[in-house]
Scaffold this motif. Structure first.
Motif, mmCIF file in Angstrom:
data_model
loop_
_atom_site.group_PDB
_atom_site.id
_atom_site.type_symbol
_atom_site.label_atom_id
_atom_site.label_comp_id
_atom_site.label_asym_id
_atom_site.label_seq_id
_atom_site.Cartn_x
_atom_site.Cartn_y
_atom_site.Cartn_z
ATOM 1 N N ASN A 15 0.900 -0.984 -0.110
ATOM 2 C CA ASN A 15 -0.052 -0.166 0.016
ATOM 3 C C ASN A 15 0.726 1.324 -0.173
ATOM 4 O O ASN A 15 0.680 2.303 0.320
ATOM 5 N N VAL A 16 1.768 1.468 -0.188
ATOM 6 C CA VAL A 16 3.155 1.801 -0.642
ATOM 7 C C VAL A 16 3.539 2.351 -1.106
ATOM 8 O O VAL A 16 3.578 1.765 -2.678
ATOM 9 N N ASP A 17 3.404 3.456 -1.849
ATOM 10 C CA ASP A 17 4.236 3.970 -3.509
ATOM 11 C C ASP A 17 5.770 4.134 -3.110
ATOM 12 O O ASP A 17 6.534 5.481 -2.220
ATOM 13 N N ALA A 18 6.689 3.260 -3.667
ATOM 14 C CA ALA A 18 7.573 2.668 -3.325
ATOM 15 C C ALA A 18 9.066 4.176 -4.091
ATOM 16 O O ALA A 18 9.777 5.015 -3.471
ATOM 17 N N LEU A 20 7.818 7.355 -3.621
ATOM 18 C CA LEU A 20 7.523 8.285 -2.164
ATOM 19 C C LEU A 20 7.813 8.220 -1.085
ATOM 20 O O LEU A 20 8.284 8.457 0.148
ATOM 21 N N PHE A 21 8.764 6.870 -1.118
ATOM 22 C CA PHE A 21 8.281 6.363 0.668
ATOM 23 C C PHE A 21 10.596 6.594 0.663
ATOM 24 O O PHE A 21 11.187 6.066 -0.374
ATOM 25 N N GLU A 22 11.032 7.157 1.182
ATOM 26 C CA GLU A 22 11.840 7.783 1.371
ATOM 27 C C GLU A 22 12.702 7.116 3.471
ATOM 28 O O GLU A 22 11.713 7.339 3.400
ATOM 29 N N THR A 23 13.877 6.609 2.926
ATOM 30 C CA THR A 23 14.925 6.320 3.808
ATOM 31 C C THR A 23 14.978 7.828 5.081
ATOM 32 O O THR A 23 15.764 8.666 4.275
ATOM 33 N N PRO A 24 15.648 7.702 6.271
ATOM 34 C CA PRO A 24 15.205 8.944 6.281
ATOM 35 C C PRO A 24 17.347 9.343 6.256
ATOM 36 O O PRO A 24 17.931 8.082 5.901
ATOM 37 N N ASP A 25 17.668 10.548 5.809
ATOM 38 C CA ASP A 25 18.409 10.825 5.320
ATOM 39 C C ASP A 25 19.820 11.773 6.630
ATOM 40 O O ASP A 25 19.105 13.157 6.683
ATOM 41 N N CYS A 26 20.475 11.417 6.876
ATOM 42 C CA CYS A 26 21.264 11.256 7.826
ATOM 43 C C CYS A 26 21.978 13.114 7.493
ATOM 44 O O CYS A 26 22.280 14.217 8.375
ATOM 45 N N ALA A 27 22.552 13.796 6.486
ATOM 46 C CA ALA A 27 23.594 13.873 5.674
ATOM 47 C C ALA A 27 22.390 15.799 5.783
ATOM 48 O O ALA A 27 22.930 16.498 6.109
ATOM 49 N N ARG A 28 21.099 14.365 5.330
ATOM 50 C CA ARG A 28 20.230 16.361 5.860
ATOM 51 C C ARG A 28 19.876 16.395 7.106
ATOM 52 O O ARG A 28 19.518 17.791 7.055
ATOM 53 N N SER A 228 2.602 11.071 3.416
ATOM 54 C CA SER A 228 1.453 11.232 3.193
ATOM 55 C C SER A 228 1.094 12.635 2.017
ATOM 56 O O SER A 228 0.867 12.673 1.546
ATOM 57 N N GLU A 229 2.320 13.870 2.710
ATOM 58 C CA GLU A 229 1.900 14.619 1.934
ATOM 59 C C GLU A 229 2.559 15.260 0.653
ATOM 60 O O GLU A 229 2.508 15.323 -0.361
ATOM 61 N N ARG A 230 3.232 14.537 0.746
ATOM 62 C CA ARG A 230 4.690 14.103 -0.446
ATOM 63 C C ARG A 230 3.872 13.311 -1.819
ATOM 64 O O ARG A 230 3.584 13.545 -2.775
ATOM 65 N N LYS A 231 3.063 12.212 -0.922
ATOM 66 C CA LYS A 231 1.830 11.423 -2.061
ATOM 67 C C LYS A 231 1.454 12.609 -2.264
ATOM 68 O O LYS A 231 0.438 12.464 -3.903
#
Length: 246
Positions: A15-18, A20-28, A228-231
């Motif tokens: 049920n997830v749009d791959a 738009l699904f992001e793993t957290p970015d430590c650099a950011r 959810s907002e990116r989607k």
């Protein structure tokens, strides 16, 4: 670990749009492209109009601490602020408050406890700050410290309510807080707070607020970026493109 789309990986979440699904970015989070060098900008709100208002006195004391810690501080005077929805949002006092909310990178809310709750004066200020102004959310991702003063024994009703509001306004409410019982005993005739463990707690809260503000302000947009907002944005874009194609 660097973040990003996981569309190239196996994602056992049908049920997830791959894309738009992001793993957290430590650099950011920890090393944004540009670090701010200006003083942290803190807005102070208090919830009483009395001539000798202990929430105002506590706010002033906290503002002095924040300035000593290197912050730029502005305090909003709630006198003359109309009741929410009683005037157009173009009212000068409303515009002053909203402009300060946009300017701030963090806030301190200090309310008396009245009838077991924050005051209407405090709530009115928060109610006049909208969840969004056009495409801008004026409080999202900003830090918040909450404090209260009481005429009697120590209570946490007002700070607990303000924490709920801070969450609703999508703010990063710091863990520490201050609740000052029998506030009339804690200030001298000149309006300065007397030395005590309560005073030390206020120092702790302001120090923590500045630290959290410095830590999060350059990453606040990323911290509150949501799947959810990116989607929703992607779906809105798709609808617009499809409408143009019709």
């Amino acid at each position: 670990m660097r973040g990003g789309s996981v569309s190239e990986h196996r994602l056992d979440l049908p049920n997830v749009d791959a894309s738009l699904f992001e793993t957290p970015d430590c650099a950011r989070l920890l090393a944004p492209a540009q670090r701010s060098t200006h003083a942290p900008r803190i807005l102070m709100l208090y919830g009483s109009l009395r001539e000798r208002s202990y929430s105002r006195l506590l706010t002033r004391e906290a503002a002095r601490m924040l300035e000593a810690l290197g912050a730029e501080v502005r305090t909003f005077d709630p006198a003359g602020l109309p009741l929410p929805d009683s005037v157009p949002e173009t009212d000068p006092k409303v515009q002053e408050l909203r402009s300060l909310a946009q300017w701030a990178e963090g806030m301190v809310w200090t309310s008396p406890e009245r009838h077991g709750a924050m005051t209407g004066i405090m709530k009115a200020q928060i109610d006049w700050i909208p969840l969004s102004m056009g495409a801008v959310r004026p409080t999202q991702g900003k830090t918040l410290a909450v404090m209260e003063v009481s005429g009697g024994s120590q209570s946490f009703n007002a700070v607990n309510q303000m924490r709920i509001l801070g969450r609703w306004m999508r703010m990063v409410t710091i863990p520490n807080q201050s609740s000052l019982p029998k506030a009339f005993l804690e200030f001298d005739d000149a309006g300065r707070m007397k030395p005590s463990s309560y005073y030390d707690r206020v120092v702790d809260v302001m120090e923590e607020l500045v630290k959290f503000t410095l830590l999060t302000r350059d990453a606040s947009a990323y911290l509150v970026d949501r799947y959810s907002e990116r989607k929703e944005s992607a779906e809105q874009l798709s609808r617009r493109v499809n409408q143009r194609a019709i």
